[in-house]
Enzyme design. Structure first.
Site, PDB file in Angstrom:
ATOM      1  N   ASP A   9       0.906  -1.315  -0.027  1.00  0.00           N
ATOM      2  CA  ASP A   9      -0.152  -0.035   0.063  1.00  0.00           C
ATOM      3  C   ASP A   9       1.103   1.163   0.019  1.00  0.00           C
ATOM      4  O   ASP A   9       2.052   1.105   0.496  1.00  0.00           O
ATOM      5  CB  ASP A   9      -0.765  -0.051   1.248  1.00  0.00           C
ATOM      6  N   CYS A 183     -11.523   3.566  -1.301  1.00  0.00           N
ATOM      7  CA  CYS A 183     -10.168   4.217  -0.766  1.00  0.00           C
ATOM      8  C   CYS A 183      -9.988   3.497   0.755  1.00  0.00           C
ATOM      9  O   CYS A 183     -11.108   3.298   1.407  1.00  0.00           O
ATOM     10  CB  CYS A 183     -10.314   5.517  -0.665  1.00  0.00           C
ATOM     11  N   HIS A 185      -8.970   4.524   3.229  1.00  0.00           N
ATOM     12  CA  HIS A 185      -9.146   5.447   4.373  1.00  0.00           C
ATOM     13  C   HIS A 185     -10.743   5.502   4.961  1.00  0.00           C
ATOM     14  O   HIS A 185     -10.951   5.971   5.880  1.00  0.00           O
ATOM     15  CB  HIS A 185      -8.627   6.856   4.281  1.00  0.00           C
TER      16      HIS A 185
END
Ligand code: I24
Ligand code: DGL
Length: 269
Positions: A9, A183, A185
């Site tokens: 990531d 995403c 997050h």
């Protein structure tokens, strides 16, 4: 020695996939690379994200993983196909598992996708969703203000609520019934996103779906780990290790073994 699953990531976001793999597949050994020195990837040009992702893949391949997981939506969007053609092990991204889950859940066929600028610009979710069902209507929206909010640890403040409300205003006018959190997050903002969008909207988080996809592939290929002792995982990060270690340990609830990686030796005058 057990062959590990390699997960990469741009930073700490992919730890959501790591945690889910540890929960679903506790015997699997994981090696994780977080490119914290160059995060975030979201605002970067596709060419750059592509190059960074290839560099990390080359780094991780030396540990002879049995599978590669691109746990970053932005990296998956621009590099998945190319990485697949470069390596001989299965490569899993976070986009197709999320798209499949959304396609299975939607009743109206109107699906929203939110992600970084790079992810939305690539059209990768739209392509995946149309491929699954050509009648799907996809409404995509970049939310560049969300990652900085989460990175500030700002999960539930008034500022978070206002930012989410302003960012999702145009989506609220549309008739979607399913929204992909495209995403790493965004699941941290799920309560606020749900409150803003309305309780009837199904939110899809890619990390859980990706872990299920990993299980399916290992099972189908008869490559599940069969050792009895629990594995020791290994983490690498390209940036300052202290912050990475503290977030990872808090998130995973255990001590981690972390090796800082220096990409380029700086010029020392
Ligand atoms: N949570 C915290 N700090 C961050 C973050 C986060 N980024 C994503 N998430 N960033 O604190 C601090 C600065 N970064 C810059 C890039 O390198 C690393 C440091 C809260 C920690 C609570 C455990 C959200 C998040 C998370 C856990 C796992 C994955 C993830 F909290 F994305
Ligand atoms: N990991 C990225 C993603 O899922 C978000 C953070 C970044 O922009 O690097 O798209």
């Amino acid at each position: 020695m057990q062959e590990p699953i390699a997960i990469l990531d741009s930073g700490v976001g992919g730890l959501t996939v790591v945690k889910e793999v540890m929960r679903q597949l506790p015997r699997e050994k994981i090696i994780y690379f977080g490119d914290t020195a160059r995060a975030p990837y979201g605002p970067r040009p596709a060419e750059e994200v592509h190059r960074f992702t290839s560099e990390i893949v080359h780094y991780l391949i030396q540990y002879r993983p049995k599978m590669l997981v691109i746990a970053c939506n932005t990296a998956t969007a621009v590099a998945l196909e190319d990485i697949r053609s470069c390596v001989s092990i299965p490569v899993v991204g976070v986009i197709h598992p999320g798209a499949r889950a959304a396609n299975g859940r939607t009743q109206t066929g109107i699906i929203g996708v939110i992600g970084t600028e790079g992810t939305i610009r690539s059209g990768a979710y739209e392509q995946a969703l149309k491929q699954l069902s050509s009648s799907n209507e996809v409404i995509s929206l970049a939310c560049p203000r969300f990652v900085p909010l989460v990175e500030k640890g700002n999960f539930r403040s008034e500022e978070t609520y206002e930012t989410v409300r302003e960012s999702l205003e145009s989506l609220k006018q549309r008739q979607l019934d399913t929204l992909i959190l495209g995403c790493t997050h965004y699941p941290f903002l799920a309560d606020t996103i749900s409150e803003v969008m309305g309780k009837g909207i199904t939110l899809i988080s890619s990390a859980d779906e990706t872990a299920r996809e990993i299980s399916t592939i290992l099972y189908d290929r008869n490559r599940m780990a069969s050792n009895n002792e629990l594995p020791v995982h290994h983490f690498f990060c390209s940036g300052e290790p202290g912050m990475f270690k503290s977030i990872a340990q808090q998130w995973l609830g255990e001590q981690i073994d972390l090796t800082p990686v220096v990409w380029q030796v700086p010029n020392i005058v």
